[in-house]
Scaffold this active site. Structure first.
Site, PDB file in Angstrom:
ATOM      1  N   ASP A   3       0.859  -1.164   0.000  1.00 47.21           N
ATOM      2  CA  ASP A   3       0.000   0.000   0.000  1.00 47.21           C
ATOM      3  C   ASP A   3       0.909   1.232   0.000  1.00 47.21           C
ATOM      4  O   ASP A   3       2.064   1.134   0.397  1.00 47.21           O
ATOM      5  CB  ASP A   3      -0.875  -0.041   1.254  1.00 47.21           C
ATOM      6  CG  ASP A   3      -1.776   1.150   1.386  1.00 47.21           C
ATOM      7  OD1 ASP A   3      -2.354   1.564   0.382  1.00 47.21           O
ATOM      8  OD2 ASP A   3      -1.893   1.661   2.509  1.00 47.21           O
ATOM      9  N   ASP A   5      -0.240   5.183   0.636  1.00 48.51           N
ATOM     10  CA  ASP A   5      -0.592   6.129   1.703  1.00 48.51           C
ATOM     11  C   ASP A   5      -0.884   5.369   2.991  1.00 48.51           C
ATOM     12  O   ASP A   5      -1.733   4.480   3.031  1.00 48.51           O
ATOM     13  CB  ASP A   5      -1.814   6.950   1.305  1.00 48.51           C
ATOM     14  CG  ASP A   5      -1.522   7.874   0.135  1.00 48.51           C
ATOM     15  OD1 ASP A   5      -0.345   8.172  -0.100  1.00 48.51           O
ATOM     16  OD2 ASP A   5      -2.478   8.297  -0.542  1.00 48.51           O
TER      17      ASP A   5
END
Length: 217
Positions: A3, A5
């Site tokens: 991922d 953010d």
């Protein structure tokens, strides 16, 4: 698979500021908008907080604010992110993000993080997280079987997407999310285990992985 953010880059303040600016533009409460935005995708957020507005115009305004933030906002990579990513073999890892690739590249350039060959972004899939589609596409582009992939996540929707894809999912940087196979308080803490997992070292989790998929919820 990582991922972005909340996992590799700390963009919480940026996201809050962008949504606040958007809310002011449309005359709605910034706090309520952000609370809704945390659990829904933008078009769903607009339908809830500004149902009388044209959703496509709302989206265009949000995109303009996000692009400006990439150019002028301040970003910080999580501790250990650069060292970890630079140590991974080329072609063995990917980013899976609910954002757009040009913004990810802009943020990575500003924080000194390397960009992998495979980036699956919001424009690349018809279904976003928690659908497994983004992870499965990343695995296919890496030439890896889903059961041999490791997802590094911080958000519930991303965790669910990885689990539904049949992958091993580890959580970082937040309180433990339901369903993760292992949880680490920080990316720095997880880094040695991630490297060992990719190398095929025995792990306490349910499987060993040959590829990493990085995601952004």
């Amino acid at each position: 698979m990582f991922d972005v953010d909340g996992t590799l880059i700390d963009a919480l303040d940026n996201q809050r500021r962008v949504w606040a600016d958007w809310a002011v533009r449309y005359g709605v409460d910034p706090g309520e908008v952000y609370r809704v935005a945390l659990r829904t995708r933008p078009l769903e957020t607009f339908a809830i907080v500004a149902p009388a507005e044209d959703p496509q115009q709302c989206l265009a305004a949000l995109h303009a604010l996000e692009d400006e933030d990439v150019r002028s906002g301040e970003y910080t990579a999580f501790d250990g992110a650069a060292e970890l990513l630079r140590g991974l073999p080329a072609g063995a890892w990917a980013l899976v993000t609910s954002n757009y690739e040009h913004r990810v590249r802009g943020r990575f350039a500003r924080t000194g993080l390397p960009v992998p060959d495979v980036v699956v972004d919001a424009a690349g899939v018809a279904e976003g997280k928690p659908s497994p589609v983004p992870y499965l596409l990343a695995a296919a582009r890496l030439g890896a079987r889903p059961e041999n992939c490791l997802v590094i996540e911080d958000a519930p929707s991303g965790v669910q997407a990885g689990l539904r894809a049949g992958m091993t999912v580890w959580g970082v940087n937040t309180a433990a999310v339901d369903g993760v196979h292992r949880h680490f308080s920080s990316l720095r803490e997880a880094a040695p285990a991630i490297t060992a997992f990719l190398a095929g070292a025995p792990q306490s989790g349910p499987c060993r992985c040959a590829s990493l998929v990085c995601s952004d919820a």
